[in-house]
Design an enzyme around this catalytic site. Sequence first.
Site, short mmCIF file in Angstrom:
data_model
loop_
_atom_site.label_atom_id
_atom_site.label_comp_id
_atom_site.label_asym_id
_atom_site.label_seq_id
_atom_site.Cartn_x
_atom_site.Cartn_y
_atom_site.Cartn_z
N HIS A 86 -44.17 4.32 -27.57
CA HIS A 86 -42.77 3.93 -27.76
C HIS A 86 -41.92 5.16 -27.45
O HIS A 86 -42.36 6.28 -27.67
CB HIS A 86 -42.60 3.52 -29.22
CG HIS A 86 -41.27 2.94 -29.58
ND1 HIS A 86 -40.15 3.71 -29.79
CD2 HIS A 86 -40.88 1.66 -29.78
CE1 HIS A 86 -39.14 2.93 -30.11
NE2 HIS A 86 -39.54 1.68 -30.11
N ASP A 144 -48.41 7.41 -34.82
CA ASP A 144 -47.25 6.54 -34.99
C ASP A 144 -47.75 5.21 -35.55
O ASP A 144 -48.32 4.40 -34.83
CB ASP A 144 -46.56 6.37 -33.63
CG ASP A 144 -45.42 5.36 -33.68
OD1 ASP A 144 -45.20 4.75 -34.75
OD2 ASP A 144 -44.76 5.18 -32.64
N GLN A 178 -46.34 0.11 -36.05
CA GLN A 178 -46.84 -1.25 -35.88
C GLN A 178 -48.18 -1.46 -36.58
O GLN A 178 -48.83 -2.51 -36.40
CB GLN A 178 -47.01 -1.57 -34.38
CG GLN A 178 -45.73 -1.52 -33.58
CD GLN A 178 -44.71 -2.59 -33.97
OE1 GLN A 178 -45.00 -3.52 -34.73
NE2 GLN A 178 -43.50 -2.45 -33.47
N LYS A 220 -39.99 -2.55 -40.72
CA LYS A 220 -40.97 -3.40 -40.02
C LYS A 220 -42.04 -3.90 -40.98
O LYS A 220 -42.90 -4.69 -40.61
CB LYS A 220 -41.64 -2.61 -38.89
CG LYS A 220 -40.69 -2.23 -37.75
CD LYS A 220 -41.45 -1.54 -36.64
CE LYS A 220 -40.57 -0.74 -35.71
NZ LYS A 220 -39.85 -1.54 -34.73
N CYS A 248 -38.59 -0.62 -25.52
CA CYS A 248 -38.65 0.85 -25.67
C CYS A 248 -39.97 1.42 -25.18
O CYS A 248 -40.47 2.41 -25.73
CB CYS A 248 -38.39 1.28 -27.10
SG CYS A 248 -36.76 0.88 -27.67
C1 LIG Z 1 -44.82 1.78 -31.98
C2 LIG Z 1 -43.43 2.08 -32.45
N1 LIG Z 1 -43.10 3.33 -32.73
C3 LIG Z 1 -41.87 3.65 -33.16
C4 LIG Z 1 -40.90 2.70 -33.33
C5 LIG Z 1 -39.55 3.14 -33.77
O1 LIG Z 1 -39.22 2.56 -34.98
P1 LIG Z 1 -37.80 2.80 -35.59
O2 LIG Z 1 -36.82 2.24 -34.64
O3 LIG Z 1 -37.83 2.06 -36.89
O4 LIG Z 1 -37.64 4.26 -35.78
C6 LIG Z 1 -41.19 1.38 -33.05
C7 LIG Z 1 -40.18 0.33 -33.20
O5 LIG Z 1 -39.85 -0.41 -32.33
C8 LIG Z 1 -42.50 1.06 -32.59
O6 LIG Z 1 -42.82 -0.20 -32.29
#
Ligand SMILES: Cc1ncc(COP(=O)(O)O)c(C=O)c1O
Lengths: 425, 142
Positions: free
Chosen positions: A139, A216, A219, A242, A382
């Site tokens: 992401h 990370d 998910q 999430k 993203c």
């Molecule tokens: C794999 C992953 N990492 C990071 C993020 C970023 O999350 P946030 O926007 O809550 O910081 C997301 C959210 O879309 C994600 O799916």
Amino acid sequence: MADLATTQRKDQTEPARLDPYQIRADFPILATVNRFGKPLIYLDSAATSLKPQAVIEAVDGYNREYSSNIHRGIYELAERATGAYEAARAKTARLINAPEPAEIVFVRNATEAINLVAYSWGRHHIGRGDSIVLTEMEHHANLVPWQLVVQEKDGDLEFVPVTDDGLLQLDVYEVLLHLRPKLVAFTHVSNMLGTVNPVREMVEMAHAAGALVLIDGAQAVPHAPVDVQELGADFYVFSGHKMLGPTGSGALWARRGLLEAMPPFMAGGDMIREVHLRRSDWNEIPYKFEAGTPDISAQIGMGAAAEYLMALGMESVRAHERELTRYAMEVLPREVPGIELYGPAAELRGGVVSFNLPGIHPHDVAQILDRSGICLRAGHHCTMPLHERFDLAATARASFNVYTVPEEIDALAAGLRDVVRIFDR
Amino acid sequence: MDDLYRDYILEHYRRPHNFGVLEAPTASYEGSNPLCGDRITMMLGIADGVVREVAFTGRGCAISQASASLLTDEIKGKTVEEVERMTPDDVLDLLGIDISPARLKCALLSLDTVAHALADDTEEKAEEKAEADGSASGAQSH
Ligand SMILES: Cc1ncc(COP(=O)(O)O)c(C=O)c1O
């Protein structure tokens, strides 16, 4: 007797089944309808999840009954607020089996957690010629902060490639580790392909090569059991919103020793022990990293969400979502001619299914489905480099959560058939 | 069944007018909408202040493609000044459908790209003029 024995054995190996229909009653938003009177079919949980009553009430309770600042006041309300905030930290720690709540730093979201590590750890440990290993499926939140670090420090980024099936190429990963990277950072579960990465193995390999590891978990934490001690990672980040919690809540977990050695990320109130005009002493962890008044109610809500998920049982949550994914991957190709699915087999993924209809832009797909109350994500989610890797401008994505039921996947299939009909007429 | 996806919109999407390339455009620009991955290149053939030829290529959603198709029809034969005066509302009128805020960027990508192409064109002219006025070294680095 024999029957009982087998049932018991079964109970030990198979998690209790979730009843998503009963769970749905906990989510007030699922009783709403759209402007055409259609009930909500929410298939965008990977972007943000819906919130159960317990979370809504936890947030509301703070605002109605004990709204006050934390770690400051000595009156009853303030003590209550501080207690609830710290209880949320303890619940969050329990959800990922962190050794102690003090290793949980509350932040606004996973993005902020990664930036915290990039600024505080990255800028002090990445130097000229040092490399950071990432993957092609990150992401942007786990890519751009590292780009900034290596640009500033004259370091390098290396990327583990993704196979056509949406899996990380571990043989290349092994080769990249010979570069002796300072840090390896990768996603636990891909938000586009759904791939569940072999994180434990990847952590072991990285540690053997002398690198620290950031995972990370944005998910992963909402959808499966996560045990940071078992994974052995050094940093683990996730977002509250999430995992059924409010927006504005999130967490960084890191080992105490690392957090203690890291300089502050932001400076101000709450993060200091003693302030003099020309210098200050930092507070102990985690407060050192929580400058200023945080989003108190959101974090309290995140604690309530952690509690809600633990009551359901994360093994059960995973089993439920895997079953839905399997169902979607069977129903969609059968019911929607020409649909193209991306990513690995259902057994290797979380509750995320990205796809395209031939000759129809995903924005048009999402727009038409909106009429039927179906919420679907369209775009690059993203993950632009990953879309480039597959030579895709954009995809549509359906993602699931504890409240998702197979009937919603049927509705999606029917909706997609309508889309094809509209474009083919 | 759907207000947005009227027959004529889909018709423009399937068989967009002016889709293709110009041999020698006097102005061109590639515009993109990073959020949805829409990407179009507008090519204009301008002579005596009039848009004589126009073509576009690219890929995108039905709304952005139909909008480019309709807009290129509209501007062909117009003076550069007339095209420069076109507003987002003019494009929405051409489309004739209700565009939700989330899709405005799709609908307006074509106009935005044309505007950039025209701006580039006038800049290039100014540059050429400056170069011609200045040193007589004929070599051009682009
Ligand atoms: C794999 C992953 N990492 C990071 C993020 C970023 O999350 P946030 O926007 O809550 O910081 C997301 C959210 O879309 C994600 O799916």
